[in-house]
Write a protein that holds these residues in place. Structure first.
Motif, mmCIF file in Angstrom:
data_model
loop_
_atom_site.group_PDB
_atom_site.id
_atom_site.type_symbol
_atom_site.label_atom_id
_atom_site.label_comp_id
_atom_site.label_asym_id
_atom_site.label_seq_id
_atom_site.Cartn_x
_atom_site.Cartn_y
_atom_site.Cartn_z
ATOM 1 N N GLN A 46 15.372 -5.211 -6.724
ATOM 2 C CA GLN A 46 14.050 -4.951 -7.282
ATOM 3 C C GLN A 46 13.240 -6.232 -7.326
ATOM 4 N N ILE A 47 11.959 -6.093 -6.956
ATOM 5 C CA ILE A 47 11.041 -7.222 -6.992
ATOM 6 C C ILE A 47 10.161 -7.070 -8.227
ATOM 7 N N GLY A 48 10.254 -7.997 -9.144
ATOM 8 C CA GLY A 48 9.452 -7.919 -10.359
ATOM 9 C C GLY A 48 9.960 -6.820 -11.278
ATOM 10 N N VAL A 81 6.166 5.673 -13.658
ATOM 11 C CA VAL A 81 6.787 4.358 -13.732
ATOM 12 C C VAL A 81 7.160 3.952 -12.308
ATOM 13 N N VAL A 82 6.618 2.848 -11.832
ATOM 14 C CA VAL A 82 6.793 2.411 -10.450
ATOM 15 C C VAL A 82 7.645 1.147 -10.400
ATOM 16 N N GLY A 83 8.607 1.156 -9.500
ATOM 17 C CA GLY A 83 9.424 -0.024 -9.251
ATOM 18 C C GLY A 83 9.421 -0.340 -7.762
ATOM 19 N N ILE A 84 9.300 -1.593 -7.393
ATOM 20 C CA ILE A 84 9.275 -2.027 -6.001
ATOM 21 C C ILE A 84 10.616 -2.671 -5.656
ATOM 22 N N TYR A 85 11.239 -2.180 -4.549
ATOM 23 C CA TYR A 85 12.541 -2.681 -4.150
ATOM 24 C C TYR A 85 12.494 -3.169 -2.710
ATOM 25 N N THR A 93 0.844 -1.195 0.000
ATOM 26 C CA THR A 93 0.000 0.000 0.000
ATOM 27 C C THR A 93 0.882 1.248 0.000
ATOM 28 N N LEU A 94 0.663 2.108 -0.990
ATOM 29 C CA LEU A 94 1.369 3.396 -1.009
ATOM 30 C C LEU A 94 0.715 4.294 0.028
ATOM 31 N N ASN A 95 1.456 4.677 1.064
ATOM 32 C CA ASN A 95 0.860 5.473 2.142
ATOM 33 C C ASN A 95 1.416 6.889 2.223
ATOM 34 N N SER A 96 2.414 7.198 1.406
ATOM 35 C CA SER A 96 3.000 8.534 1.446
ATOM 36 C C SER A 96 3.449 8.897 0.041
ATOM 37 N N PHE A 97 2.465 8.974 -0.867
ATOM 38 C CA PHE A 97 2.785 9.167 -2.279
ATOM 39 C C PHE A 97 3.125 10.628 -2.522
ATOM 40 N N GLU A 98 4.392 10.938 -2.567
ATOM 41 C CA GLU A 98 4.871 12.323 -2.649
ATOM 42 C C GLU A 98 5.520 12.570 -4.001
ATOM 43 N N PRO A 99 5.101 13.565 -4.768
ATOM 44 C CA PRO A 99 4.035 14.505 -4.436
ATOM 45 C C PRO A 99 2.676 13.967 -4.879
ATOM 46 N N ALA A 100 1.713 13.908 -3.970
ATOM 47 C CA ALA A 100 0.433 13.257 -4.215
ATOM 48 C C ALA A 100 -0.426 13.999 -5.224
#
Length: 258
Positions: free
Chosen positions: A184-186, A175-179, A161-168
Motif C-alpha cells: 500500500q502506498i500512503g 474508503v480508497v486505498g492505493i496499492y 486517474t480512476l478509469n474504471s470505477f466499478e460500480p460507477a
C-alpha cells in the motif's frame, strides 16, 4: 388471513409458499374482486376485512431467478427455476450486480427478471467479499488505474486517474486505498461520490393510499428524484414543473405537489 405469497413492489409473485395456489413465481396480481390493483398499498386496502377474495393473476411464466430484496444496490438470489438455462453458474446466495451491463440499483424487476435472455454480472455468494457485503451492508471492489509520472524537483510525482470505477453508479462515501502490487502506498482516504442531476425516467411519483380524489378537491402527491444511475437524490434545487400544480421543494431530493 395470509396470502402465503411474497411479492415484489409491482405485485409480481416472488415466492409461492403453498402448493394449492394456482400461480407461480413470476406471475403478477392485477386485480382483486374485479378491481385493478398496481401496488402493495392498493392490494392491502382491498384485502382489509375480507376472509376470501378473488384474485386475477397475469401469467408471467418463470423468472430467470428470484431475489430477496429489490431495493438494495445488489440482488441476492433466493432461487433459480429449473427452466433457467445458464451459461456459467448462478445459485441461491449469489449477488447480482448488473444485468445487461446496467446496475440493478433502481432497475425494474419485472423487465429484468422476465426476459428470455440476460447477461448477468454475479458475485459468488461463497466469496469473502459477498459475505462481507451481506453482513455489513456495504459494497467493496477493486479497480484499475492509470498512472502518469511527472518530475517536480528530484522526487517523481504520480498522477492517478480512476478509469474504471466499478460500480460507477453507487453514490456514497468510499474508503480508497492505493496499492503497488501488494504494497500500500500512503494511507486510506475517503472519497465521496455525489448523485447527479435528477432524471425523469428514474424518478417516481409517490402517494399514500389510492390515486383518486373528489372532483374539485386538490390531489396531493410526492415526486422522489433519482439520477440517471439510480442514486436517490439527497439535495433539492432541481427544476420541476407541473401544469396546474404547486411544487414545494423539500430540500432532500423530494418535492410535494398539489
Amino acid at each position: 388471513n395470509n396470502l402465503n405469497l411474497k411479492l415484489l413492489p409491482d405485485l409480481t409473485i416472488n415466492i409461492v409458499q403453498r402448493d394449492d395456489l394456482d400461480c407461480q413465481e413470476g406471475d403478477r396480481i392485477v386485480a382483486v374482486d374485479g378491481v385493478p390493483v398496481s401496488s402493495i398499498e392498493e392490494l392491502r386496502v382491498k384485502l382489509q376485512g375480507k376472509s376470501a377474495v378473488s384474485l386475477v393473476v397475469e401469467n408471467g411464466g418463470s423468472p430467470l431467478f428470484t431475489i430477496h430484496d429489490p431495493t438494495t444496490p445488489y440482488w441476492e438470489v433466493t432461487s433459480v427455476p429449473a427452466t433457467t438455462i445458464v451459461k456459467g453458474t448462478i445459485k441461491p446466495g449469489d449477488l447480482v450486480l448488473r444485468i445487461n451491463d446496467e446496475s440493478v440499483a433502481g432497475l425494474d424487476t419485472r423487465t429484468a427478471l422476465d426476459s428470455n435472455y440476460a447477461k448477468i454480472s454475479i458475485l459468488s455468494g461463497s466469496s469473502l467479499l459477498a459475505q462481507r457485503i451481506k453482513m455489513e451492508g456495504m459494497m467493496s471492489f477493486t479497480t484499475q488505474v492509470e498512472v502518469g509520472v511527472s518530475k517536480n524537483g528530484t522526487e517523481p510525482q504520480y498522477n492517478i486517474t480512476l478509469n474504471s470505477f466499478e460500480p460507477a453508479m453507487f453514490g456514497g462515501v468510499y474508503v480508497v486505498g492505493i496499492y503497488l502490487g501488494r504494497h500500500q502506498i500512503g494511507r486510506n482516504f475517503d472519497l465521496e461520490i455525489v448523485e447527479g442531476q435528477a432524471d425523469a425516467k428514474r424518478s417516481e411519483l409517490v402517494r399514500e393510499g389510492l390515486w383518486q380524489t373528489v372532483a374539485g378537491k386538490p390531489l396531493q402527491f410526492k415526486l422522489v428524484c433519482y439520477d440517471s444511475a439510480g442514486n436517490r437524490k439527497c439535495k433539492g434545487g432541481d427544476r420541476i414543473t407541473c401544469t396546474d400544480g404547486v411544487v414545494t421543494d423539500l430540500g432532500n431530493g423530494s418535492y410535494d405537489i398539489v
